[in-house]
Design a protein around this motif. Structure first.
Motif, PDB file in Angstrom:
ATOM      1  N   SER A  40       0.841  -1.192   0.000  1.00 27.22           N
ATOM      2  CA  SER A  40       0.000   0.000   0.000  1.00 27.22           C
ATOM      3  C   SER A  40       0.877   1.243   0.000  1.00 27.22           C
ATOM      4  CB  SER A  40      -0.907  -0.012   1.224  1.00 27.22           C
ATOM      5  OG  SER A  40      -1.802   1.063   1.180  1.00 27.22           O
ATOM      6  N   LYS A  44       1.345   1.735  -7.132  1.00 27.79           N
ATOM      7  CA  LYS A  44       0.716   0.812  -8.085  1.00 27.79           C
ATOM      8  C   LYS A  44      -0.376   1.488  -8.904  1.00 27.79           C
ATOM      9  CE  LYS A  44      -0.718  -1.808  -4.819  1.00 27.79           C
ATOM     10  NZ  LYS A  44      -0.257  -0.911  -3.739  1.00 27.79           N
ATOM     11  N   THR A  45      -1.245   2.226  -8.245  1.00 30.93           N
ATOM     12  CA  THR A  45      -2.358   2.872  -8.940  1.00 30.93           C
ATOM     13  C   THR A  45      -1.859   3.923  -9.913  1.00 30.93           C
ATOM     14  OG1 THR A  45      -3.802   2.468  -7.040  1.00 30.93           O
ATOM     15  CG2 THR A  45      -4.527   4.131  -8.630  1.00 30.93           C
ATOM     16  N   ALA A  48      -0.557   2.050 -12.873  1.00 29.26           N
ATOM     17  CA  ALA A  48      -1.631   1.404 -13.639  1.00 29.26           C
ATOM     18  C   ALA A  48      -2.443   2.412 -14.437  1.00 29.26           C
ATOM     19  CB  ALA A  48      -2.545   0.621 -12.696  1.00 29.26           C
ATOM     20  N   VAL A  49      -2.793   3.536 -13.829  1.00 35.18           N
ATOM     21  CA  VAL A  49      -3.560   4.568 -14.538  1.00 35.18           C
ATOM     22  C   VAL A  49      -2.733   5.137 -15.687  1.00 35.18           C
ATOM     23  CG1 VAL A  49      -4.578   6.877 -14.310  1.00 35.18           C
ATOM     24  CG2 VAL A  49      -5.069   5.124 -12.597  1.00 35.18           C
ATOM     25  N   LEU A  64      -9.011  -1.480 -16.737  1.00 31.67           N
ATOM     26  CA  LEU A  64      -8.251  -1.386 -15.495  1.00 31.67           C
ATOM     27  C   LEU A  64      -9.137  -1.781 -14.322  1.00 31.67           C
ATOM     28  CD1 LEU A  64      -5.829  -0.536 -13.743  1.00 31.67           C
ATOM     29  CD2 LEU A  64      -6.676   1.827 -13.897  1.00 31.67           C
ATOM     30  N   SER A  66      -8.830  -2.066 -10.145  1.00 37.12           N
ATOM     31  CA  SER A  66      -8.079  -1.837  -8.916  1.00 37.12           C
ATOM     32  C   SER A  66      -8.656  -2.761  -7.848  1.00 37.12           C
ATOM     33  CB  SER A  66      -8.227  -0.378  -8.478  1.00 37.12           C
ATOM     34  OG  SER A  66      -7.641  -0.214  -7.215  1.00 37.12           O
ATOM     35  N   ASP A  68      -8.611  -2.382  -4.893  1.00 38.92           N
ATOM     36  CA  ASP A  68      -9.275  -1.570  -3.866  1.00 38.92           C
ATOM     37  C   ASP A  68     -10.793  -1.606  -4.022  1.00 38.92           C
ATOM     38  OD1 ASP A  68      -6.859  -0.844  -2.773  1.00 38.92           O
ATOM     39  OD2 ASP A  68      -6.857   1.184  -3.603  1.00 38.92           O
ATOM     40  N   GLN A  69     -11.265  -1.811  -5.244  1.00 40.91           N
ATOM     41  CA  GLN A  69     -12.709  -1.894  -5.505  1.00 40.91           C
ATOM     42  C   GLN A  69     -13.288  -3.234  -5.062  1.00 40.91           C
ATOM     43  OE1 GLN A  69     -12.615  -1.568  -9.748  1.00 40.91           O
ATOM     44  NE2 GLN A  69     -12.591   0.671  -9.729  1.00 40.91           N
ATOM     45  N   GLU A 121      -4.404  -4.062 -10.727  1.00 40.83           N
ATOM     46  CA  GLU A 121      -3.419  -3.560  -9.769  1.00 40.83           C
ATOM     47  C   GLU A 121      -3.941  -3.673  -8.354  1.00 40.83           C
ATOM     48  OE1 GLU A 121      -3.283  -0.800  -7.628  1.00 40.83           O
ATOM     49  OE2 GLU A 121      -5.158   0.152  -8.171  1.00 40.83           O
ATOM     50  N   GLY A 122      -3.024  -4.008  -7.467  1.00 43.07           N
ATOM     51  CA  GLY A 122      -3.361  -4.060  -6.053  1.00 43.07           C
ATOM     52  C   GLY A 122      -2.529  -5.102  -5.352  1.00 43.07           C
TER      53      GLY A 122
END
Length: 192
Positions: A40, A44-45, A48-49, A64, A66, A68-69, A121-122
Motif C-alpha cells: 500500500s 501501483k495505482t 496502472a492509470v 483497469l 483496482s 481496492d474496488q 493492480e493491487g
C-alpha cells in the motif's frame, strides 16, 4: 533480492517505465494481462492509470481493475487475490464483485470484456496462479516508511486505524507468494 529482471532504480519515473513496456504490450497479438503488485502506498495505482491512459491513447482499449474496488473489507486481501484467477481472468465471462465500502457489503457485479487487454493492480494481484495467466507481472517496491506516509496522506485518515491490520495481511501475502519473484519487471520507487 530482485536478481536479473528489469529493474528501475530509485527515482526512476513511471513515464520512463511506460516507455519501456508499452511497445511490447502494443505488439502483443492476443489479449494481454498485466498484474501490478506492491505494498500500500508504493505507487501501483499511479503506474496502472498511466499505463492504461497511454495504451488507450495508442488505440489499445485496456481495461483497469483496482483491487481496492474488490477487497471485501479491511480483512479481504486474500479474498480479492483469489478473485483475480477465479473470476477476473475467466476466459468466458470475466468480472468481479465490487465491494461497497460505505455499506460494508458486497456491491454490484462488474463485467469485463474477455477480448480486451486487462490491467489489474493491487496488493494480492501477483500469485503463482494469477501469474500463470499474465503477460507481464510488475512489482512496485518502495521504502516501507515512504509507503505508509503516502498511503495515509492519500486516504486522509480513513486508512490509519487499519494500517497495522492491513500490513499484516500484506506480509502474509508476501511470505506465501513472494510476488517480486513472479514479476518480469521490478520498479523501485524513490522517496517523494
Amino acid at each position: 533480492m530482485f536478481d536479473d529482471r528489469l529493474l528501475l532504480q530509485p527515482d526512476a519515473d513511471f513515464d520512463g517505465m511506460l516507455d519501456l513496456i508499452v511497445p511490447g504490450l502494443v505488439r502483443e497479438q492476443e489479449r494481454f494481462v498485466v498484474l501490478i503488485d506492491g505494498g500500500s502506498g508504493a505507487g501501483k495505482t499511479t503506474l496502472a492509470v498511466g499505463l492504461q491512459t497511454t495504451l488507450v491513447t495508442l488505440g489499445v482499449p485496456a481495461q483497469l481493475v483496482s483491487l481496492d474496488q474488490c477487497y471485501p473489507g479491511w480483512s479481504g486481501l486474500k479474498a480479492a487475490s483469489d478473485m483475480v484467477a477465479d473470476t477476473m481472468l475467466d476466459t468466458v465471462a470475466p468480472g468481479y464483485r465490487r465491494w461497497n465500502w460505505q455499506a460494508s457489503e458486497p456491491g454490484e457485479w462488474v463485467e469485463l470484456d474477455p477480448h480486451r487487454p486487462l490491467i489489474i493492480e493491487g496488493c494480492g494481484a501477483l500469485t503463482p496462479l494469477n501469474a500463470a495467466y499474465a503477460s507481464l507481472g510488475i512489482w512496485v517496491h518502495r521504502d516501507p516508511l515512504d509507503r505508509k506516509e503516502a498511503a495515509l496522506l492519500r486516504d486522509r485518515g480513513t486508512f490509519e486505524a487499519h494500517w497495522d491490520h492491513w500490513a499484516a495481511q500484506e506480509q502474509r501475502h508476501w511470505a506465501a507468494h513472494r510476488p517480486w519473484n513472479l514479476a518480469g519487471l521490478v520498479c523501485v520507487v524513490g522517496p517523494g
